[in-house]
Every structure is written in C-alpha cells, then in structure tokens.
Design a protein around this motif. Structure first.
Motif, PDB file in Angstrom:
ATOM      1  N   MET A   1       0.820  -1.199   0.000  1.00 18.20           N
ATOM      2  CA  MET A   1       0.000   0.000   0.000  1.00 18.20           C
ATOM      3  C   MET A   1       0.866   1.267   0.000  1.00 18.20           C
ATOM      4  N   TYR A   2       1.997   1.191   0.732  1.00 17.15           N
ATOM      5  CA  TYR A   2       2.923   2.333   0.738  1.00 17.15           C
ATOM      6  C   TYR A   2       3.436   2.620  -0.661  1.00 17.15           C
ATOM      7  N   PHE A   3       3.923   1.593  -1.338  1.00 12.24           N
ATOM      8  CA  PHE A   3       4.458   1.776  -2.683  1.00 12.24           C
ATOM      9  C   PHE A   3       3.364   2.208  -3.667  1.00 12.24           C
ATOM     10  N   THR A   4       2.129   1.753  -3.427  1.00 10.36           N
ATOM     11  CA  THR A   4       1.020   2.168  -4.289  1.00 10.36           C
ATOM     12  C   THR A   4       0.752   3.659  -4.159  1.00 10.36           C
ATOM     13  N   VAL A   5       0.636   4.143  -2.908  1.00  8.38           N
ATOM     14  CA  VAL A   5       0.386   5.572  -2.671  1.00  8.38           C
ATOM     15  C   VAL A   5       1.553   6.404  -3.186  1.00  8.38           C
ATOM     16  N   LEU A  25      -5.536  18.561  -4.233  1.00  4.73           N
ATOM     17  CA  LEU A  25      -5.487  18.366  -2.789  1.00  4.73           C
ATOM     18  C   LEU A  25      -6.584  17.413  -2.328  1.00  4.73           C
ATOM     19  N   VAL A  26      -7.785  17.574  -2.878  1.00  8.65           N
ATOM     20  CA  VAL A  26      -8.897  16.688  -2.515  1.00  8.65           C
ATOM     21  C   VAL A  26      -8.587  15.248  -2.918  1.00  8.65           C
ATOM     22  N   ILE A  27      -8.050  15.073  -4.123  1.00  7.35           N
ATOM     23  CA  ILE A  27      -7.694  13.725  -4.586  1.00  7.35           C
ATOM     24  C   ILE A  27      -6.651  13.105  -3.666  1.00  7.35           C
ATOM     25  N   SER A  28      -5.647  13.891  -3.280  1.00 12.52           N
ATOM     26  CA  SER A  28      -4.571  13.388  -2.413  1.00 12.52           C
ATOM     27  C   SER A  28      -5.114  12.965  -1.051  1.00 12.52           C
ATOM     28  N   ILE A  29      -6.019  13.771  -0.491  1.00 10.70           N
ATOM     29  CA  ILE A  29      -6.599  13.442   0.811  1.00 10.70           C
ATOM     30  C   ILE A  29      -7.421  12.160   0.719  1.00 10.70           C
ATOM     31  N   MET A  30      -8.200  12.033  -0.350  1.00  8.39           N
ATOM     32  CA  MET A  30      -9.037  10.830  -0.506  1.00  8.39           C
ATOM     33  C   MET A  30      -8.181   9.572  -0.665  1.00  8.39           C
ATOM     34  N   ILE A  31      -7.080   9.690  -1.409  1.00 10.77           N
ATOM     35  CA  ILE A  31      -6.180   8.542  -1.571  1.00 10.77           C
ATOM     36  C   ILE A  31      -5.595   8.130  -0.215  1.00 10.77           C
ATOM     37  N   ALA A  32      -5.196   9.123   0.580  1.00 14.55           N
ATOM     38  CA  ALA A  32      -4.642   8.831   1.899  1.00 14.55           C
ATOM     39  C   ALA A  32      -5.679   8.152   2.798  1.00 14.55           C
ATOM     40  N   GLU A  33      -6.930   8.629   2.746  1.00 13.17           N
ATOM     41  CA  GLU A  33      -7.984   8.045   3.574  1.00 13.17           C
ATOM     42  C   GLU A  33      -8.267   6.596   3.162  1.00 13.17           C
ATOM     43  N   ILE A  34      -8.308   6.345   1.862  1.00  8.97           N
ATOM     44  CA  ILE A  34      -8.553   4.978   1.391  1.00  8.97           C
ATOM     45  C   ILE A  34      -7.443   4.040   1.847  1.00  8.97           C
ATOM     46  N   ALA A  35      -6.197   4.511   1.765  1.00  9.98           N
ATOM     47  CA  ALA A  35      -5.067   3.695   2.193  1.00  9.98           C
ATOM     48  C   ALA A  35      -5.163   3.372   3.686  1.00  9.98           C
ATOM     49  N   VAL A  36      -5.606   4.331   4.487  1.00  9.00           N
ATOM     50  CA  VAL A  36      -5.741   4.114   5.934  1.00  9.00           C
ATOM     51  C   VAL A  36      -6.794   3.060   6.234  1.00  9.00           C
ATOM     52  N   ILE A  42      -6.840  -5.517   8.915  1.00  7.68           N
ATOM     53  CA  ILE A  42      -5.968  -6.535   8.312  1.00  7.68           C
ATOM     54  C   ILE A  42      -6.774  -7.552   7.507  1.00  7.68           C
ATOM     55  N   GLN A  43      -8.034  -7.755   7.899  1.00  6.31           N
ATOM     56  CA  GLN A  43      -8.873  -8.733   7.216  1.00  6.31           C
ATOM     57  C   GLN A  43      -9.382  -8.230   5.859  1.00  6.31           C
ATOM     58  N   ARG A  44      -9.278  -6.919   5.630  1.00  6.24           N
ATOM     59  CA  ARG A  44      -9.780  -6.352   4.377  1.00  6.24           C
ATOM     60  C   ARG A  44      -8.787  -6.640   3.249  1.00  6.24           C
ATOM     61  N   PRO A  45      -9.227  -7.171   2.115  1.00  2.60           N
ATOM     62  CA  PRO A  45      -8.304  -7.455   1.007  1.00  2.60           C
ATOM     63  C   PRO A  45      -7.753  -6.164   0.406  1.00  2.60           C
ATOM     64  N   LEU A  46      -6.504  -6.218  -0.061  1.00  4.36           N
ATOM     65  CA  LEU A  46      -5.838  -5.024  -0.572  1.00  4.36           C
ATOM     66  C   LEU A  46      -6.499  -4.455  -1.818  1.00  4.36           C
ATOM     67  N   TYR A  47      -7.143  -5.326  -2.591  1.00  8.52           N
ATOM     68  CA  TYR A  47      -7.725  -4.821  -3.836  1.00  8.52           C
ATOM     69  C   TYR A  47      -8.846  -3.810  -3.559  1.00  8.52           C
ATOM     70  N   GLU A  48      -9.458  -3.875  -2.350  1.00  4.65           N
ATOM     71  CA  GLU A  48     -10.473  -2.895  -1.987  1.00  4.65           C
ATOM     72  C   GLU A  48      -9.873  -1.496  -1.808  1.00  4.65           C
ATOM     73  N   GLY A  49      -8.584  -1.437  -1.655  1.00  2.00           N
ATOM     74  CA  GLY A  49      -7.908  -0.140  -1.626  1.00  2.00           C
ATOM     75  C   GLY A  49      -7.331   0.218  -2.982  1.00  2.00           C
ATOM     76  N   VAL A  51      -8.362  -0.594  -6.049  1.00  2.00           N
ATOM     77  CA  VAL A  51      -9.349  -0.225  -7.080  1.00  2.00           C
ATOM     78  C   VAL A  51      -9.790   1.243  -6.955  1.00  2.00           C
ATOM     79  N   PRO A  52     -10.246   1.693  -5.778  1.00  2.00           N
ATOM     80  CA  PRO A  52     -10.652   3.110  -5.696  1.00  2.00           C
ATOM     81  C   PRO A  52      -9.487   4.080  -5.881  1.00  2.00           C
ATOM     82  N   ILE A  53      -8.280   3.703  -5.420  1.00  2.00           N
ATOM     83  CA  ILE A  53      -7.121   4.580  -5.601  1.00  2.00           C
ATOM     84  C   ILE A  53      -6.804   4.737  -7.085  1.00  2.00           C
ATOM     85  N   ILE A  54      -6.770   3.633  -7.802  1.00  2.00           N
ATOM     86  CA  ILE A  54      -6.488   3.695  -9.241  1.00  2.00           C
ATOM     87  C   ILE A  54      -7.586   4.467  -9.972  1.00  2.00           C
ATOM     88  N   THR A  55      -8.818   4.299  -9.519  1.00  2.00           N
ATOM     89  CA  THR A  55      -9.930   5.046 -10.126  1.00  2.00           C
ATOM     90  C   THR A  55      -9.744   6.548  -9.955  1.00  2.00           C
TER      91      THR A  55
END
Length: 226
Positions: A1-5, A25-36, A42-49, A51-55
C-alpha cells in the motif's frame, strides 16, 4: 500500500504541497484516507484499496489532460488568480471575495522581503494560495534622491521614534486607528487626521490601511466601499 500511494502521487505530478490546486489536494486526501482504511483492517483485502485509488488517479489524469486543452475547464477546476494589489492600491473587494485579510497579506509580503505595500506594483494571489509579488522599480534619479533626503530631514524627529527599522507600523487598519502605534511614534490622532485629509480622505473609517515606515513615509489606502 505504501508503494502504491507513493507511485500514484508521483504519477499525479511533481508540484509541491503548497502548490497543489484544490482539486489535486482533494484527490490526495481521498487517496490517503482509502489507504488508511485498508491498513487499519488486516482482514480487508488489498484490492479494496487498490481499485478506488487507481480510479481516483485515472480521474485526476483525465481531468488534467482535459484542462490542458480547455482554459474554461481549468478556470472552473483550479480557479483564477486574484489581483490583490494593483499599482500600489489594495483591492479590498477581491480580498473579501477570497476571505483574505490584511494580516495574511502583510505576512506574505514579508516572506518576499517587502515591508511596505507602497513598494508593490502588483501582488497576485495564485490558485495555490501563494502570493506572487512584482515590486516597483526602485531605481531613483539624482533629483529624486535629493527630494528623498529633504523629506528624511523633515521627518527626522519622527523617524527617531519609530522602533521598527524594517517593518512599517500600521496606523489604521480596516478603518480602526491603532492608538498604541501612534503613541510609539509620538503622534496624535490630530496629526493622523491631517495626513489622511492631505490625501482627500475626511474620516478614519474611510481608510482601509495606513502605515508608516522607518523613513517617515506614510502609506494610505482608501476604502473604496465607503
């Protein structure tokens, strides 16, 4: 996730944080929130982060490409620069529209090594919030130099009372007299009234900003709304 962001922020561009537009700035904040969200669970699969980040990145890149071709779209997304000072005159209407006060203006002028509004030809508030300043031409002819010496001699007693050698003292701000600063230079409201009347201004409330520098030079900017 670090390397993705890290990667997506590199893809979005190389502008500094202080130069980001509101959209970026809004896009950057949203990407940071999704990564968090993904990192906290830990149970959440990485692709759930992923997909929205790439979108979001694709949306940002798409709008950025369209903005390169459309000036209207660029103005709608990023806004337009605002002229705060023009020919040494403060544009109060623009300051109100941008919710930009005198303290903000004077602080940013000081960061540009400019201590007096009278020395500014143009000051433009960029869409990133930075202030671009074009100072007046400070080259002075011999005749003007002699005139300045005469003025300095006349104001010698006044200059000796000014404690700040680099920063001008505000005497009137937003129509309110700064009595403490008047006392500091050993002057009264009567003297100040004469100064503004010499510029065709009758009342203190009609003055947006009045300041004096260490040479005794008084700067007066009228409130055009009065």
């Amino acid at each position: 996730m670090y390397f993705t962001v890290f990667s997506v922020l590199r893809i979005m561009g190389k502008r500094e944080i202080g130069q980001l537009s509101i959209f970026d700035l809004v896009i950057s904040i949203m990407i940071a929130e999704i990564a968090v969200f993904v990192l906290e669970d830990i149970q959440r699969p990485l692709y759930e982060g992923f997909v929205p980040i790439i979108t979001l990145v694709l949306i940002q890149i798409g709008i950025a490409m369209l903005s390169l071709r459309s000036h209207k779209l660029r103005n709608w997304i990023d806004g337009k620069p605002s002229v705060i000072i023009q020919h040494g005159e403060i544009n109060r209407d623009v300051m109100k529209k941008q919710r930009y006060n005198l303290d903000d203006l004077l602080m940013q002028l000081r960061t540009k090594n400019i201590d007096n509004v009278a020395d500014v030809e143009f000051a433009i508030l960029e869409t990133s919030g930075q202030l671009s300043v074009l100072p007046k031409n400070k080259s002075v002819s011999c005749e003007n130099s002699n005139e300045i010496r005469k003025i300095n001699k006349t104001n010698k007693s006044l200059v000796s009372n000014v404690k700040y050698e680099s920063l001008p003292l505000p005497l009137i701000m937003d129509g309110k007299v700064q009595d403490e600063n008047l006392e500091q230079i050993g002057k009264t409201r009567f003297w100040l009234k004469n100064q503004i009347q010499s510029k065709g201004i009758s009342e203190f409330k009609h003055v947006f900003l009045c300041s004096i520098d260490h040479t005794g030079k008084v700067y007066i900017n009228a409130d055009r709304n009065e």
